[in-house]
Write an enzyme that holds these catalytic residues in place. Structure first.
Site, mmCIF file in Angstrom:
data_model
loop_
_atom_site.group_PDB
_atom_site.id
_atom_site.type_symbol
_atom_site.label_atom_id
_atom_site.label_comp_id
_atom_site.label_asym_id
_atom_site.label_seq_id
_atom_site.Cartn_x
_atom_site.Cartn_y
_atom_site.Cartn_z
ATOM 1 N N HIS A 1 -36.844 -20.235 37.847
ATOM 2 C CA HIS A 1 -35.916 -20.672 36.799
ATOM 3 C C HIS A 1 -36.586 -21.650 35.835
ATOM 4 O O HIS A 1 -36.131 -21.815 34.697
ATOM 5 C CB HIS A 1 -34.673 -21.311 37.422
ATOM 6 C CG HIS A 1 -33.438 -21.154 36.589
ATOM 7 N ND1 HIS A 1 -32.849 -19.930 36.339
ATOM 8 C CD2 HIS A 1 -32.680 -22.060 35.920
ATOM 9 C CE1 HIS A 1 -31.792 -20.088 35.576
ATOM 10 N NE2 HIS A 1 -31.669 -21.382 35.299
ATOM 11 N N TYR B 1 -31.151 -28.311 26.334
ATOM 12 C CA TYR B 1 -32.581 -28.141 26.064
ATOM 13 C C TYR B 1 -33.066 -29.008 24.903
ATOM 14 O O TYR B 1 -34.258 -29.279 24.800
ATOM 15 C CB TYR B 1 -32.899 -26.672 25.786
ATOM 16 C CG TYR B 1 -32.694 -25.806 26.999
ATOM 17 C CD1 TYR B 1 -33.566 -25.880 28.082
ATOM 18 C CD2 TYR B 1 -31.620 -24.942 27.082
ATOM 19 C CE1 TYR B 1 -33.371 -25.109 29.210
ATOM 20 C CE2 TYR B 1 -31.415 -24.161 28.217
ATOM 21 C CZ TYR B 1 -32.290 -24.243 29.269
ATOM 22 O OH TYR B 1 -32.095 -23.489 30.385
ATOM 23 N N HIS C 1 -26.088 -17.433 26.929
ATOM 24 C CA HIS C 1 -25.102 -18.467 27.265
ATOM 25 C C HIS C 1 -23.788 -18.182 26.548
ATOM 26 O O HIS C 1 -23.787 -17.896 25.348
ATOM 27 C CB HIS C 1 -25.607 -19.850 26.846
ATOM 28 C CG HIS C 1 -26.695 -20.389 27.707
ATOM 29 N ND1 HIS C 1 -27.565 -21.380 27.299
ATOM 30 C CD2 HIS C 1 -27.063 -20.085 28.973
ATOM 31 C CE1 HIS C 1 -28.411 -21.653 28.265
ATOM 32 N NE2 HIS C 1 -28.132 -20.881 29.291
ATOM 33 N N ARG D 1 -32.868 -14.478 33.442
ATOM 34 C CA ARG D 1 -32.669 -14.969 34.808
ATOM 35 C C ARG D 1 -33.304 -13.983 35.797
ATOM 36 O O ARG D 1 -33.402 -12.782 35.510
ATOM 37 C CB ARG D 1 -31.181 -15.109 35.124
ATOM 38 C CG ARG D 1 -30.403 -15.995 34.174
ATOM 39 C CD ARG D 1 -28.905 -15.954 34.500
ATOM 40 N NE ARG D 1 -28.114 -16.798 33.630
ATOM 41 C CZ ARG D 1 -27.528 -16.398 32.508
ATOM 42 N NH1 ARG D 1 -27.658 -15.135 32.117
ATOM 43 N NH2 ARG D 1 -26.808 -17.236 31.781
ATOM 44 N N ARG E 1 -37.473 -19.967 32.645
ATOM 45 C CA ARG E 1 -36.356 -19.847 31.696
ATOM 46 C C ARG E 1 -36.207 -21.151 30.901
ATOM 47 O O ARG E 1 -36.024 -21.128 29.680
ATOM 48 C CB ARG E 1 -35.071 -19.531 32.464
ATOM 49 C CG ARG E 1 -33.815 -19.373 31.603
ATOM 50 C CD ARG E 1 -32.694 -18.824 32.478
ATOM 51 N NE ARG E 1 -31.385 -18.899 31.865
ATOM 52 C CZ ARG E 1 -30.888 -17.992 31.017
ATOM 53 N NH1 ARG E 1 -31.628 -16.959 30.674
ATOM 54 N NH2 ARG E 1 -29.672 -18.123 30.528
ATOM 55 N N LYS F 1 -24.254 -12.713 33.366
ATOM 56 C CA LYS F 1 -23.114 -13.132 34.177
ATOM 57 C C LYS F 1 -21.827 -12.535 33.640
ATOM 58 O O LYS F 1 -21.675 -12.341 32.436
ATOM 59 C CB LYS F 1 -23.016 -14.663 34.184
ATOM 60 C CG LYS F 1 -24.154 -15.347 34.929
ATOM 61 C CD LYS F 1 -23.971 -16.850 34.950
ATOM 62 C CE LYS F 1 -25.069 -17.525 35.756
ATOM 63 N NZ LYS F 1 -24.909 -19.001 35.780
#
Length: 309
Positions: free
Chosen positions: A247, A282, A273, A154, A250, A178
């Protein structure tokens, strides 16, 4: 905004590694809640349910916006309960809002567009019209975009990288995702590695004020907005007609991994993730992978019965 809300925002900012944009969104939601509760003289949980119902019925907010606000309010509620500021509210905890969110496919860039983008960046370094200042920035920009393209990290993660996070011997980077989740990524692309080394060789020209890996013209940490501007600039210079954001790189990274045979668990780990559900989206855009699976494993391909000439 009351003291509890300010403490919640400080907690999320300091302990969950969230961007300023996310904190501002939380703040906006909490200010609206604080105003509603004060105006109608209701408790926090009563205010949340009433405000969300009002927003759902009386406004044209998108389901994604409504869901985001509800997530903010649930996190705030949990914070208050954990800190023993309020008692648990079973009615609130059992409440389930039905915001139907349309499924959106990840947007990707074509591989030929990425090829064109990189060609433009490298060629610009060798052009006589490119100034010394532009070449310095160009070396940094190539390192940045090579990293985004080859790892799928990211832009917020790229912004947070420090010098100590890059291991030149192992050719790896420690990434802070994150909620302060750490993961190690490996630079498989030799071009990306060389681009990073070329940038590190001239990094001092930016007159660094700290240990941030990527620096802006003031020698300070390159922000996500700075990264977005760099990406947009080179899209325009490469004459790529798209409204893509960084993005997209990514999304392209993940989709191409699946196209080329990577399994979804591997892609989940590389992207950082927490849930495989997020990664599964995806598979919807991995056309090449679908072709491979059907060509290889569809039982009808092996049947002898012929109905066409």
């Amino acid at each position: 905004m009351n003291k509890n809300m300010q403490q919640f925002l400080a907690y999320k900012k300091n302990y969950h590694n969230l961007s300023n944009r996310t904190i501002k969104a939380y703040q906006s939601d909490l200010v609206a809640l604080d105003h509603y509760c004060s105006q109608h003289e209701v408790t926090i949980t009563q205010g949340i349910l009433a405000l969300m119902e009002n927003l759902h019925q009386a406004t044209r907010l998108k389901p994604t916006s409504l869901k985001r606000k509800m997530i903010t309010y649930r996190m705030f509620y949990k914070f208050l309960v954990t800190k023993k500021i309020i008692e648990r509210d079973s009615e609130f905890e059992q409440y389930r809002a039905n915001y139907i969110i349309p499924k959106k496919m990840p947007r990707t860039l074509k591989v030929r567009d990425i090829h064109q983008l990189l060609n433009c960046m490298y060629q610009r370094l060798t052009q006589p019209a490119t100034s010394v200042y532009q070449k310095r920035n160009g070396v940094r920009d190539i390192a940045l975009l090579e990293l985004l393209i080859s790892t799928g990290i990211r832009i917020s993660e790229a912004s947070l990288i420090n010098l100590s996070d890059y291991d030149l011997v192992e050719n790896s980077l420690l990434i802070y995702g994150k909620n302060r989740k750490e993961r190690m990524i490996y630079l498989s692309s030799e071009e990306a590695r060389q681009a990073l080394l070329a940038y590190l060789a001239i990094r001092e020209q930016f007159q660094p004020k700290d240990q941030s890996f990527f620096l802006n013209k003031y020698g300070e940490r390159l922000s996500i907005y700075g990264i977005e501007n760099i990406f947009t600039k080179y899209l325009q210079l490469a004459q790529i007609d798209t409204k893509a954001t960084p993005h997209y790189l990514r999304h392209t990274f993940a989709t191409e991994l699946l196209n080329n045979g990577a399994n979804i668990r591997e892609v989940q780990e590389l992207l950082g993730h927490s849930s495989i559900v997020t990664t599964q989206i995806y598979t919807e855009v991995s056309i090449e992978r679908k072709k491979y699976v059907l060509n290889s494993f569809n039982y009808r391909n092996e049947m002898d019965v012929k109905t066409s000439k």
